[in-house]
Design an enzyme around this catalytic site. Structure first.
Site, PDB file in Angstrom:
ATOM      1  N   ASP A 117      62.722  36.982   4.038  1.00 37.56           N
ATOM      2  CA  ASP A 117      63.118  38.382   4.079  1.00 37.56           C
ATOM      3  C   ASP A 117      61.861  39.255   4.149  1.00 37.56           C
ATOM      4  O   ASP A 117      61.029  39.200   3.247  1.00 37.56           O
ATOM      5  CB  ASP A 117      63.920  38.686   2.799  1.00 37.56           C
ATOM      6  N   ASP A 207      65.218  41.405  10.224  1.00 38.51           N
ATOM      7  CA  ASP A 207      64.151  41.119   9.260  1.00 38.51           C
ATOM      8  C   ASP A 207      64.478  39.967   8.313  1.00 38.51           C
ATOM      9  O   ASP A 207      63.850  39.825   7.274  1.00 38.51           O
ATOM     10  CB  ASP A 207      63.822  42.378   8.456  1.00 38.51           C
ATOM     11  N   GLU A 208      65.456  39.166   8.639  1.00 38.03           N
ATOM     12  CA  GLU A 208      65.830  38.055   7.765  1.00 38.03           C
ATOM     13  C   GLU A 208      66.076  36.797   8.577  1.00 38.03           C
ATOM     14  O   GLU A 208      66.560  36.874   9.703  1.00 38.03           O
ATOM     15  CB  GLU A 208      67.142  38.375   7.023  1.00 38.03           C
TER      16      GLU A 208
END
Length: 611
Positions: A117, A207-208
């Site tokens: 993350d 973003d993960e």
DNA sequence: GCGGATCAC
DNA sequence: TATGGTGATCCGC
């Protein structure tokens, strides 16, 4: 609000007139209360400020309404719980225990799953371009914040918060507009590194990501924690953005773990049953993906705050919240989750949609403009993703923030703006009739029941390779389409090739026929495959509604006709509002010359249709 | 199958 | 001055 019964009433019900705002305030705090960077924040004070900033607005009224509804729902749950507890629950208890035992048997502790993350991603990327922003509270987003840096979080600013509320909490907050391309480019850099650790990693969002590093650890004789340390260092070194990570036996726990040592940290829950059970026991249910503000309150009402609290209530859960919720909670209690990590490209898309918020609009003509715009947007998105949809859904948000949806199933898959508009407008008109003086603040369109329009590749032997996902409903498709999910096996090759040919025929058939979706359009889409459609046997029958010819050996044909007939209703709705619709929805049987010549129009000019 | 609701990011 | 957009899933009807 005056009490009709005077003084006596006030005495007997002291809570009346003095509503409990605690739950509402909690709701207004927003969804990311439990996110990192909030520890030093005086939540009481923040809550007051948000409450006061929101008070009196339509948004606030709507939230209040939702809060009241939830309170009522919870009262019902509690009542039901009290009723159930008087009954003999031994059957439910046994069933719950059987399910838990069954789940336990499926426990897989052999994989090392990582959730990565990026820390305050959008803000971090902006800070790379403008380092001076590192020392000031800063957030990215417009009316609603996408994310903010950790300095801003100290003020109680959070993602999902309205910009003007954030400004109240932190007047010196620097607000930057989103630059999605920039973030996408940066995300690509981080993914390139993650791919070295698991080439089949799964992007969960910009973003993960989830990785399965089991093989990597084995090949490199590395402990999972060391491997992740290395990966995080490598990402930071090469991309200059920091990431946090969680390491566990499955995706669910890895995700929770990645929040433990945020920012720029990692946390591992060992692949050990006891360790996992202990980790889950004291974990607030709200931390689990899938438990939001509503479910959290519902669970809290029956005494479940942590995953450990689930066990004593196991006999009641299915009855109170439904079977799915029970199964979900059982897995939370046991700390189970998926161990299969796969590239997101493998996931089958189920819908494509667009929506926009605007200043309140009541004017009918203006609303139609918005609808046209949505239709054009969606056409582009459908072209990009290469889909058509068999279902069109109109979404509106009233000025009161109430959301309504209406959907319809055109007789053919649609993708062109004018078709989307033609099928959505009657629904809008119907809503206008239902809600006199309707004022909207949002309008959106979605298509689902997707049909792929990806070109079917043809190999050396002239055999079609089916497009990757096959988003078709078996119910109204020929069975032949099912072979798309099978694999190439030598012995049955000939059979499968024949089946694939059928698939291609069907695909091309759909492609061609959907050009004239609902008899609305005779304009081939830009880059249409209409020209290279496979030749058919002579047509014997046509669908009386849409004119779809019966293909050779077309076992689905009768079903199709039934389907089409059942959707005839849309035309009736359309004709109901004939004045407005006649201009854009001429009868198929009487194609106008204008329509036919439309075929020759430059696709770019198609936009003029609405302007 | 439809519409509302919830959830994640 | 004034609370987002995209996609998925579940439930009740």
């Amino acid at each position: 609000m005056a009490s009709p019964d005077g003084v006596a009433d006030e005495k007997s019900a002291p809570a009346k007139g003095e509503e409990d705002f605690e739950t509402l305030k909690y709701q207004l705090l927003g969804p990311s209360l439990l996110k990192a960077g909030q520890d030093a924040v005086d939540q009481q004070k923040v809550s007051e400020i948000i409450y006061n900033a929101s008070k009196g607005s339509k948004f606030f009224d709507h939230e209040q309404e939702r809060d009241r509804n939830l309170t009522v729902k919870i009262e019902r749950i509690l009542k039901e719980k009290a009723r159930l507890e008087k009954l003999d629950l031994s059957h439910d208890l046994r069933r719950a225990d059987e399910y838990l035992a069954e789940l336990e048997l499926s426990r897989d502790l052999s994989q090392y799953i990582v959730h990565v993350d990026c820390d305050a991603f959008f803000a971090a990327v902006e800070e790379l371009d403008r380092p001076e922003l590192k020392t000031v509270p800063m957030a990215v987003g417009g009316g609603v914040l996408s994310t903010c840096n950790y300095l801003a979080r100290k003020f109680g600013v959070r993602s999902g918060m309205a910009g003007f509320v954030a400004k109240k909490l932190c007047p010196e907050l620097v607000l930057l507009p989103q630059n999605y391309e920039k973030y996408t480019a940066k995300a690509k850099e981080t993914r390139a590194i993650m791919a070295q650790y698991d080439p089949l990693f799964e992007s969960a969002s910009i973003d993960e990501a989830y990785l399965n590093i089991t093989a990597f650890c084995a090949e490199n004789q590395l402990d999972p924690e060391e491997a992740v340390q290395r990966m995080r260092a490598e990402i930071l070194e090469n991309t200059k953005v920091s990431v946090s990570a969680g390491i566990a036996a499955n995706a669910k726990i890895a995700k929770i773990a990645s929040n433990k040592n945020k920012p720029n940290g990692q946390f591992r829950v060992p692949n050990d049953r006891t360790a996992i059970m202990e980790f889950m026991r004291d974990l607030p249910v709200r931390k689990v993906n899938g438990v939001g503000r509503v479910f959290e309150r519902e669970l809290d009402s029956i005494g479940i705050k942590t995953c450990g609290d689930i066990y004593p209530q196991r006999a009641l859960l299915a009855r109170l919240f439904g079977e799915k919720a029970f199964q979900f909670l059982a897995q939370c209690y046991l700390g189970l989750g998926r161990t299969k990590i796969e590239p997101v490209e493998n996931h089958e898309r189920k819908s494509v949609s667009t929506e926009t918020t605007f200043h309140e609009i009541g004017d009918k003509e203006e609303l139609r403009k918005k609808l046209r715009w949505a239709a054009e947007e969606l056409e582009q998105d459908l072209a990009r993703t290469q889909f058509k949809g068999r279902t069109v859904c109109l979404k509106v948000k009233l000025h009161t923030f109430e959301v309504l949806t209406r959907q319809t199933a055109p007789p053919r898959a649609v993708s062109q703006a004018k078709d989307l508009y033609a099928f959505a407008l009657p629904m809008l008109i119907k809503l206008e009739k239902e809600i006199p003086g309707m004022k909207l603040r949002l309008l959106g369109l979605r298509v689902s029941n997707l049909v792929s329009t990806k070109k079917v590749g043809v190999n050396f032997f002239g055999v079609a390779a089916p497009p990757k996902p096959t988003p078709v409903q078996p119910s109204d498709q020929s069975e032949a389409l099912d072979v798309n999910t099978e694999h190439d096996i030598g012995a049955e090759e000939a059979f499968e090739n024949a089946a694939r040919q059928e698939v291609q025929d069907e695909m091309n058939d759909l492609e061609q026929l959907s050009q004239e979706a609902a008899g609305l359009s005779v304009t081939p889409a830009p880059g249409s495959t209409a020209a290279d459609v496979t030749e058919h046997q002579p047509v014997q029958w046509e669908c009386p509604i849409c004119g779809r010819p019966q293909a050779p050996d077309d076992r689905a044909f009768n079903d199709h006709v039934d389907f089409c007939l059942s959707k005839q209703t849309i035309r009736e709705v359309v004709q109901d509002s004939s004045q407005e619709m006649s201009a854009i929805l001429p009868s198929r049987k009487r194609k106008t010359s204008a329509q036919q010549s439309h075929t020759d129009v430059d696709p770019r000019q198609k936009r003029l249709f609405f302007s």
